[in-house]
Design a protein around this motif. Sequence first.
Motif, PDB file in Angstrom:
ATOM      1  N   ALA A 171       0.837  -1.203   0.000  1.00 58.83           N
ATOM      2  CA  ALA A 171       0.000   0.000   0.000  1.00 58.83           C
ATOM      3  C   ALA A 171       0.870   1.251   0.000  1.00 58.83           C
ATOM      4  CB  ALA A 171      -0.931  -0.005   1.209  1.00 58.83           C
ATOM      5  N   ASP A 172       1.918   1.242   0.808  1.00 63.06           N
ATOM      6  CA  ASP A 172       2.826   2.386   0.860  1.00 63.06           C
ATOM      7  C   ASP A 172       3.501   2.620  -0.483  1.00 63.06           C
ATOM      8  OD1 ASP A 172       2.231   2.794   3.537  1.00 63.06           O
ATOM      9  OD2 ASP A 172       3.983   1.677   4.266  1.00 63.06           O
ATOM     10  N   ARG A 173       3.883   1.530  -1.137  1.00 65.73           N
ATOM     11  CA  ARG A 173       4.575   1.669  -2.424  1.00 65.73           C
ATOM     12  C   ARG A 173       3.631   2.164  -3.510  1.00 65.73           C
ATOM     13  NH1 ARG A 173       8.103  -3.958  -2.484  1.00 65.73           N
ATOM     14  NH2 ARG A 173       9.677  -3.314  -0.952  1.00 65.73           N
ATOM     15  N   LEU A 174       2.421   1.646  -3.544  1.00 60.87           N
ATOM     16  CA  LEU A 174       1.471   2.085  -4.571  1.00 60.87           C
ATOM     17  C   LEU A 174       1.143   3.564  -4.429  1.00 60.87           C
ATOM     18  CD1 LEU A 174      -1.047  -0.899  -4.740  1.00 60.87           C
ATOM     19  CD2 LEU A 174       0.280   0.012  -6.659  1.00 60.87           C
ATOM     20  N   ALA A 175       1.015   4.033  -3.201  1.00 52.21           N
ATOM     21  CA  ALA A 175       0.563   5.408  -2.956  1.00 52.21           C
ATOM     22  C   ALA A 175       1.706   6.394  -2.759  1.00 52.21           C
ATOM     23  CB  ALA A 175      -0.350   5.431  -1.735  1.00 52.21           C
ATOM     24  N   ALA A 176       2.958   5.938  -2.888  1.00 51.05           N
ATOM     25  CA  ALA A 176       4.106   6.807  -2.625  1.00 51.05           C
ATOM     26  C   ALA A 176       4.186   7.959  -3.619  1.00 51.05           C
ATOM     27  CB  ALA A 176       5.393   5.993  -2.666  1.00 51.05           C
ATOM     28  N   ARG A 177       4.711   9.060  -3.144  1.00 55.22           N
ATOM     29  CA  ARG A 177       4.931  10.234  -3.982  1.00 55.22           C
ATOM     30  C   ARG A 177       6.419  10.339  -4.335  1.00 55.22           C
ATOM     31  NH1 ARG A 177       0.322   9.561  -4.191  1.00 55.22           N
ATOM     32  NH2 ARG A 177      -1.407  10.974  -3.687  1.00 55.22           N
ATOM     33  N   PRO A 178       6.753  11.014  -5.422  1.00 54.36           N
ATOM     34  CA  PRO A 178       8.164  11.171  -5.794  1.00 54.36           C
ATOM     35  C   PRO A 178       8.978  11.807  -4.673  1.00 54.36           C
ATOM     36  CG  PRO A 178       6.737  11.884  -7.587  1.00 54.36           C
ATOM     37  CD  PRO A 178       5.846  11.641  -6.413  1.00 54.36           C
ATOM     38  N   GLY A 179      10.225  11.355  -4.577  1.00 55.64           N
ATOM     39  CA  GLY A 179      11.138  11.962  -3.620  1.00 55.64           C
ATOM     40  C   GLY A 179      11.516  11.084  -2.457  1.00 55.64           C
ATOM     41  N   GLY A 180      10.836   9.966  -2.275  1.00 56.20           N
ATOM     42  CA  GLY A 180      11.140   9.104  -1.143  1.00 56.20           C
ATOM     43  C   GLY A 180      11.624   7.741  -1.573  1.00 56.20           C
ATOM     44  N   ARG A 181      12.170   6.981  -0.621  1.00 57.41           N
ATOM     45  CA  ARG A 181      12.704   5.656  -0.930  1.00 57.41           C
ATOM     46  C   ARG A 181      11.591   4.660  -1.261  1.00 57.41           C
ATOM     47  NH1 ARG A 181      17.017   3.647   3.337  1.00 57.41           N
ATOM     48  NH2 ARG A 181      17.145   2.026   1.733  1.00 57.41           N
ATOM     49  N   THR A 182      10.380   4.920  -0.770  1.00 53.33           N
ATOM     50  CA  THR A 182       9.260   4.012  -1.039  1.00 53.33           C
ATOM     51  C   THR A 182       8.762   4.147  -2.473  1.00 53.33           C
ATOM     52  OG1 THR A 182       8.617   4.294   1.264  1.00 53.33           O
ATOM     53  CG2 THR A 182       7.021   3.246  -0.160  1.00 53.33           C
ATOM     54  N   TYR A 183       8.993   5.298  -3.073  1.00 56.17           N
ATOM     55  CA  TYR A 183       8.543   5.558  -4.433  1.00 56.17           C
ATOM     56  C   TYR A 183       9.360   4.732  -5.415  1.00 56.17           C
ATOM     57  CZ  TYR A 183       7.362   8.325  -8.615  1.00 56.17           C
ATOM     58  OH  TYR A 183       6.922   8.750  -9.852  1.00 56.17           O
ATOM     59  N   GLY A 184       8.664   4.055  -6.331  1.00 59.77           N
ATOM     60  CA  GLY A 184       9.372   3.227  -7.291  1.00 59.77           C
ATOM     61  C   GLY A 184       8.486   2.833  -8.446  1.00 59.77           C
ATOM     62  N   LYS A 189       3.955   3.506 -12.135  1.00 60.61           N
ATOM     63  CA  LYS A 189       3.065   2.880 -13.112  1.00 60.61           C
ATOM     64  C   LYS A 189       1.595   3.035 -12.718  1.00 60.61           C
ATOM     65  CE  LYS A 189       6.344  -0.373 -15.116  1.00 60.61           C
ATOM     66  NZ  LYS A 189       6.697  -1.788 -15.412  1.00 60.61           N
ATOM     67  N   ALA A 190       1.291   2.921 -11.429  1.00 56.56           N
ATOM     68  CA  ALA A 190      -0.098   3.129 -11.000  1.00 56.56           C
ATOM     69  C   ALA A 190      -0.539   4.555 -11.308  1.00 56.56           C
ATOM     70  CB  ALA A 190      -0.238   2.832  -9.512  1.00 56.56           C
ATOM     71  N   ALA A 191       0.381   5.506 -11.182  1.00 49.57           N
ATOM     72  CA  ALA A 191       0.055   6.908 -11.434  1.00 49.57           C
ATOM     73  C   ALA A 191      -0.258   7.182 -12.905  1.00 49.57           C
ATOM     74  CB  ALA A 191       1.202   7.811 -10.977  1.00 49.57           C
ATOM     75  N   MET A 277      19.638  13.989 -11.927  1.00 53.02           N
ATOM     76  CA  MET A 277      18.613  13.520 -10.995  1.00 53.02           C
ATOM     77  C   MET A 277      18.509  12.004 -11.046  1.00 53.02           C
ATOM     78  SD  MET A 277      15.654  16.387 -11.738  1.00 53.02           S
ATOM     79  CE  MET A 277      14.556  15.813 -10.452  1.00 53.02           C
ATOM     80  N   ARG A 278      17.821  11.450 -10.050  1.00 49.26           N
ATOM     81  CA  ARG A 278      17.532  10.019 -10.032  1.00 49.26           C
ATOM     82  C   ARG A 278      16.047   9.793 -10.306  1.00 49.26           C
ATOM     83  NH1 ARG A 278      21.654  10.634  -6.262  1.00 49.26           N
ATOM     84  NH2 ARG A 278      23.410   9.168  -6.569  1.00 49.26           N
ATOM     85  N   GLY A 279      15.718   8.573 -10.694  1.00 50.69           N
ATOM     86  CA  GLY A 279      14.342   8.259 -11.061  1.00 50.69           C
ATOM     87  C   GLY A 279      13.341   8.552  -9.961  1.00 50.69           C
ATOM     88  N   GLU A 280      13.731   8.358  -8.710  1.00 45.81           N
ATOM     89  CA  GLU A 280      12.796   8.542  -7.598  1.00 45.81           C
ATOM     90  C   GLU A 280      12.331   9.988  -7.447  1.00 45.81           C
ATOM     91  OE1 GLU A 280      15.972   8.931  -3.907  1.00 45.81           O
ATOM     92  OE2 GLU A 280      15.468   6.949  -4.711  1.00 45.81           O
ATOM     93  N   ALA A 281      12.984  10.916  -8.158  1.00 48.19           N
ATOM     94  CA  ALA A 281      12.596  12.323  -8.064  1.00 48.19           C
ATOM     95  C   ALA A 281      11.528  12.713  -9.088  1.00 48.19           C
ATOM     96  CB  ALA A 281      13.816  13.223  -8.246  1.00 48.19           C
ATOM     97  N   LEU A 282      11.224  11.827 -10.054  1.00 50.92           N
ATOM     98  CA  LEU A 282      10.350  12.187 -11.166  1.00 50.92           C
ATOM     99  C   LEU A 282       8.921  11.708 -10.950  1.00 50.92           C
ATOM    100  CD1 LEU A 282      12.524  11.437 -14.313  1.00 50.92           C
ATOM    101  CD2 LEU A 282      12.548  13.437 -12.816  1.00 50.92           C
ATOM    102  N   ASP A 283       7.965  12.559 -11.312  1.00 48.91           N
ATOM    103  CA  ASP A 283       6.578  12.118 -11.317  1.00 48.91           C
ATOM    104  C   ASP A 283       6.243  11.516 -12.684  1.00 48.91           C
ATOM    105  OD1 ASP A 283       6.258  14.280 -13.039  1.00 48.91           O
ATOM    106  OD2 ASP A 283       5.094  15.485 -11.627  1.00 48.91           O
TER     107      ASP A 283
END
Length: 295
Positions: A171-184, A189-191, A277-283
């Motif tokens: 749930a945390d991974r699906l709903a994560a926002r750019p900028g954090g370690r959980t975002y991937g 893809k869900a976004a 930049m790294r991928g985790e920073a992009l929406d």
Amino acid sequence: MRVTQSDPAGAPASAPARLLTPADVRRLADRLGVRPTKTLGQNFVTDAGTVRRIVRVAGVGPDDVVLEVGPGLGSLTLALLPHAHRVTAVEIDPRLAAALPGTVAEHAPGLAGRLEVVTADAMRITELPGPPPTALVANLPYNVAVPVVLHLLELLPSLERGLVMVQAEVADRLAARPGGRTYGVPSAKAAWYADVRRAGSVGRNVFWPAPNVDSGLVELRRRPAPSASASRAEVFAVIDAAFAQRRKTLRAALAGWAGSPAAAESLLRAAGVDPAMRGEALDIAAFARIAEQKR
């Protein structure tokens, strides 16, 4: 895929349903000779308050055709039927699929006409019988939750929204926002398909057997794709490349996808993205702009 239709007679909106108790769940499992397996991710909900909460948060109404994946013994199905126009339940276990209409007939006889059971693997279905579903409401097996959600959102553009119960970490991974370690990859893809947010937590003690982790509710609201020119596959290729080596800069991570580090840098700058930049920073919009530059 095997489809089981209940009595086609309609049901009044106020038709009651007697929800399953913990004793009912165990009784049904014993009668069917079902022993929950980790392979199929079978953790059956035994708490009536939890399924009522899921239906309430999902906002299911009389015009909704609900798609439920993994109905199991029918706890959530019985909570959905009084509120929805129709429920299409996709169940991979043939014993559970065969038993579900009988459980509904026993616990909610006036609602049996609203149920259609499809015996199939949700990851392999290519079409569904009946009217197109408008809402996905499901307690998803933990081991396949993300691919099931992505597959159904792609397969069924009629799905306007969803509420799924998944492992808390998922749930945390699906709903994560750019900028954090959980975002991937799952977050990005869900976004592509939907606005995604965490909609609550669920403790492990409402299940039988109790899993070793807590669960979370994830709400999805369909929105237009973020690119009119780049396809989903093209954007997803960028996402996969960006997160395959997430500690690398985008210039390095996208080198294989673009053809070389220099080509990657050129495409990134054209998309208005800093190559350092790294991928985790992009929406998702930024990933779409990058994909558009390669067309």
